[in-house]
Scaffold this motif. Structure first.
Motif, PDB file in Angstrom:
ATOM      1  N   GLY A 250       0.803  -1.215   0.000  1.00 18.83           N
ATOM      2  CA  GLY A 250       0.000   0.000   0.000  1.00 18.83           C
ATOM      3  C   GLY A 250       0.838   1.267   0.000  1.00 18.83           C
ATOM      4  N   SER A 251       2.042   1.207   0.599  1.00 22.26           N
ATOM      5  CA  SER A 251       2.913   2.384   0.636  1.00 22.26           C
ATOM      6  C   SER A 251       3.845   2.466  -0.572  1.00 22.26           C
ATOM      7  N   GLY A 252       3.782   1.429  -1.440  1.00 17.18           N
ATOM      8  CA  GLY A 252       4.650   1.426  -2.615  1.00 17.18           C
ATOM      9  C   GLY A 252       6.083   1.054  -2.324  1.00 17.18           C
ATOM     10  N   SER A 253       6.344   0.458  -1.164  1.00 14.25           N
ATOM     11  CA  SER A 253       7.708   0.090  -0.798  1.00 14.25           C
ATOM     12  C   SER A 253       8.229  -1.034  -1.689  1.00 14.25           C
ATOM     13  N   LEU A 254       9.512  -0.965  -2.045  1.00 15.65           N
ATOM     14  CA  LEU A 254      10.131  -2.004  -2.861  1.00 15.65           C
ATOM     15  C   LEU A 254      10.219  -3.343  -2.121  1.00 15.65           C
ATOM     16  N   TRP A 255       9.983  -3.355  -0.815  1.00 18.22           N
ATOM     17  CA  TRP A 255       9.914  -4.628  -0.093  1.00 18.22           C
ATOM     18  C   TRP A 255       8.756  -5.472  -0.621  1.00 18.22           C
ATOM     19  N   ALA A 256       7.784  -4.838  -1.281  1.00 18.10           N
ATOM     20  CA  ALA A 256       6.639  -5.569  -1.847  1.00 18.10           C
ATOM     21  C   ALA A 256       6.827  -5.862  -3.332  1.00 18.10           C
ATOM     22  N   ASP A 257       8.010  -5.617  -3.859  1.00 15.27           N
ATOM     23  CA  ASP A 257       8.290  -5.870  -5.276  1.00 15.27           C
ATOM     24  C   ASP A 257       8.627  -7.346  -5.473  1.00 15.27           C
ATOM     25  N   ILE A 258       7.602  -8.186  -5.524  1.00 17.86           N
ATOM     26  CA  ILE A 258       7.804  -9.633  -5.572  1.00 17.86           C
ATOM     27  C   ILE A 258       8.487 -10.073  -6.860  1.00 17.86           C
ATOM     28  N   ASP A 259       8.124  -9.493  -8.005  1.00 18.77           N
ATOM     29  CA  ASP A 259       8.708  -9.938  -9.260  1.00 18.77           C
ATOM     30  C   ASP A 259      10.072  -9.299  -9.545  1.00 18.77           C
ATOM     31  N   GLY A 260      10.533  -8.407  -8.649  1.00 21.04           N
ATOM     32  CA  GLY A 260      11.882  -7.867  -8.750  1.00 21.04           C
ATOM     33  C   GLY A 260      12.136  -6.987  -9.949  1.00 21.04           C
ATOM     34  N   ASN A 261      11.088  -6.340 -10.487  1.00 16.13           N
ATOM     35  CA  ASN A 261      11.298  -5.486 -11.663  1.00 16.13           C
ATOM     36  C   ASN A 261      11.469  -4.014 -11.316  1.00 16.13           C
ATOM     37  N   GLY A 262      11.552  -3.717 -10.020  1.00 18.09           N
ATOM     38  CA  GLY A 262      11.780  -2.333  -9.594  1.00 18.09           C
ATOM     39  C   GLY A 262      10.524  -1.499  -9.494  1.00 18.09           C
ATOM     40  N   VAL A 263       9.358  -2.116  -9.729  1.00 20.60           N
ATOM     41  CA  VAL A 263       8.084  -1.394  -9.684  1.00 20.60           C
ATOM     42  C   VAL A 263       7.111  -2.175  -8.807  1.00 20.60           C
ATOM     43  N   VAL A 264       6.421  -1.486  -7.923  1.00 26.91           N
ATOM     44  CA  VAL A 264       5.402  -2.107  -7.085  1.00 26.91           C
ATOM     45  C   VAL A 264       4.040  -1.802  -7.699  1.00 26.91           C
ATOM     46  N   ASN A 265       3.353  -2.846  -8.167  1.00 33.61           N
ATOM     47  CA  ASN A 265       2.081  -2.627  -8.850  1.00 33.61           C
ATOM     48  C   ASN A 265       1.119  -3.784  -8.589  1.00 33.61           C
ATOM     49  N   GLN A 266       0.055  -3.853  -9.392  1.00 26.64           N
ATOM     50  CA  GLN A 266      -0.970  -4.869  -9.193  1.00 26.64           C
ATOM     51  C   GLN A 266      -0.434  -6.288  -9.394  1.00 26.64           C
ATOM     52  N   VAL A 267       0.565  -6.429 -10.258  1.00 30.65           N
ATOM     53  CA  VAL A 267       1.142  -7.746 -10.502  1.00 30.65           C
ATOM     54  C   VAL A 267       1.720  -8.325  -9.211  1.00 30.65           C
ATOM     55  N   ASP A 268       2.444  -7.483  -8.452  1.00 33.29           N
ATOM     56  CA  ASP A 268       3.009  -7.951  -7.186  1.00 33.29           C
ATOM     57  C   ASP A 268       1.901  -8.376  -6.234  1.00 33.29           C
ATOM     58  N   HIS A 269       0.848  -7.588  -6.188  1.00 36.04           N
ATOM     59  CA  HIS A 269      -0.294  -7.924  -5.335  1.00 36.04           C
ATOM     60  C   HIS A 269      -0.881  -9.275  -5.721  1.00 36.04           C
ATOM     61  N   ASP A 270      -1.082  -9.500  -7.034  1.00 38.88           N
ATOM     62  CA  ASP A 270      -1.717 -10.725  -7.485  1.00 38.88           C
ATOM     63  C   ASP A 270      -0.820 -11.940  -7.253  1.00 38.88           C
ATOM     64  N   VAL A 271       0.478 -11.776  -7.478  1.00 34.57           N
ATOM     65  CA  VAL A 271       1.408 -12.882  -7.250  1.00 34.57           C
ATOM     66  C   VAL A 271       1.399 -13.289  -5.781  1.00 34.57           C
ATOM     67  N   PHE A 272       1.426 -12.302  -4.893  1.00 35.19           N
ATOM     68  CA  PHE A 272       1.399 -12.631  -3.471  1.00 35.19           C
ATOM     69  C   PHE A 272       0.064 -13.270  -3.089  1.00 35.19           C
ATOM     70  N   LEU A 273      -1.046 -12.732  -3.636  1.00 32.24           N
ATOM     71  CA  LEU A 273      -2.355 -13.278  -3.318  1.00 32.24           C
ATOM     72  C   LEU A 273      -2.430 -14.759  -3.683  1.00 32.24           C
ATOM     73  N   LEU A 274      -1.911 -15.116  -4.863  1.00 34.28           N
ATOM     74  CA  LEU A 274      -1.935 -16.511  -5.283  1.00 34.28           C
ATOM     75  C   LEU A 274      -1.080 -17.383  -4.392  1.00 34.28           C
ATOM     76  N   ALA A 275       0.117 -16.874  -4.057  1.00 32.27           N
ATOM     77  CA  ALA A 275       1.008 -17.642  -3.190  1.00 32.27           C
ATOM     78  C   ALA A 275       0.399 -17.814  -1.808  1.00 32.27           C
ATOM     79  N   TYR A 276      -0.212 -16.776  -1.308  1.00 28.29           N
ATOM     80  CA  TYR A 276      -0.806 -16.832   0.024  1.00 28.29           C
ATOM     81  C   TYR A 276      -1.999 -17.786   0.041  1.00 28.29           C
TER      82      TYR A 276
END
Length: 280
Positions: A250-276
């Motif tokens: 929610g804060s846009g922190s790179l700690w949430a950049d799951i795919d490691g592309n340097g951008v925090v976006n919906q893709v990171d959210h969806d990847v984590f949601l699926l893993a969780y």
């Protein structure tokens, strides 16, 4: 952005799930420790060397220590020492290693020479079967007092590098010079695929009189793997991981950049949601 977004379509976790499904598969490994010394003066020459190595992935513990031990001791015209050590082990979810090397030399006049050289190194390649959350604890250091009148007669290097072989992107990389040290705790994601881990500590002194000094270097690493949905990397997937991820995302922190592309976006959210939702 509210954390409740996470629950849309996710599978509820009624019980905390053990988070250790990620696995390291060894591919190639080589580790070694070496040491040598040389002393020379008008009375003659003394030298010795030793070397120990292993190939593979069994636990490796080795230590070498050499000294000229000249007959003039305790007030020698020259002296030299060299040594190194390594302890390393690898399991399906953890790599632990520590390396060190040191050397010293003494020569009291222009006719004397004291030389010490040591090295400890490791090279590992491995495959990671699934995307993993990791935590790494690293310390590195290098020290030297082998200089005379501003001129160095000794050197030391401490190197540690872990990278994905497909992308070339380093997971961690350290290269310290004398009088430097660093201690870090790192965390992030590792995509599935091949990796290389390279580490080296090298120390050398070549004292030509009048000179006396020593050098040393060391590093240690403890790398642990967790399920990609174990955001806080404590070994358990539960609601605390969801809350922590959403706070960073929610804060846009790179700690949430799951795919490691340097951008925090919906893709990171969806990847984590699926893993969780999958648990681990």
């Amino acid at each position: 952005m509210r954390p409740s977004v996470l629950w849309a379509g996710a599978v509820s976790l009624l019980l905390a799930t053990s988070a250790y499904a990620q696995r390291i598969t060894p591919v190639e490994g080589r580790r070694s420790v070496s040491a040598s010394f040389l002393t020379v003066d008008a009375a003659g020459q003394s030298e010795d060397s030793d070397f120990v190595e292993t190939e593979g992935f069994e636990s490796f513990n080795a230590s070498l220590a050499l000294s000229a031990s000249p007959p003039q001791a305790p007030n020698p015209r020259l002296d030299a020492t060299a040594g190194g050590s390594q302890s390393s082990e690898m399991s399906e979810r953890r790599i632990r290693a520590s390396l060190s090397a040191w050397a010293s030399g003494t020569a009291v006049d222009a006719s004397a020479r004291g030389q010490g050289i040591s090295n400890a190194d490791m090279y590992l390649t491995f495959e990671l079967n699934r995307r993993a959350r990791y935590r790494a604890f690293v310390t590195v250091s290098a020290w030297s007092n082998a200089s005379n009148g501003g001129q160095s007669f000794g050197g030391v290097s401490t190197l540690l590098h872990l990278a994905n072989l497909e992308s070339g992107v380093p997971v961690l990389s350290f290269d310290v010079s004398p009088s430097e040290s660093d201690t870090e705790e790192l965390a992030g994601w590792l995509p599935a695929g091949p990796y290389t881990l390279q580490g080296d500590v090298s120390a050398s002194v070549d004292a030509r009189g009048p000179a006396s000094g020593g050098v040393s270097g060391a590093w240690s690493m403890d790398l642990l793997l967790y399920c990609s949905s174990d955001f806080d990397a404590n070994g358990v997937v539960d609601v605390m991981d969801a809350a922590a991820f959403m706070a960073y995302w929610g804060s846009g922190s790179l700690w949430a950049d799951i795919d490691g592309n340097g951008v925090v976006n919906q893709v990171d959210h969806d990847v984590f949601l699926l893993a969780y939702g999958r648990g681990c």
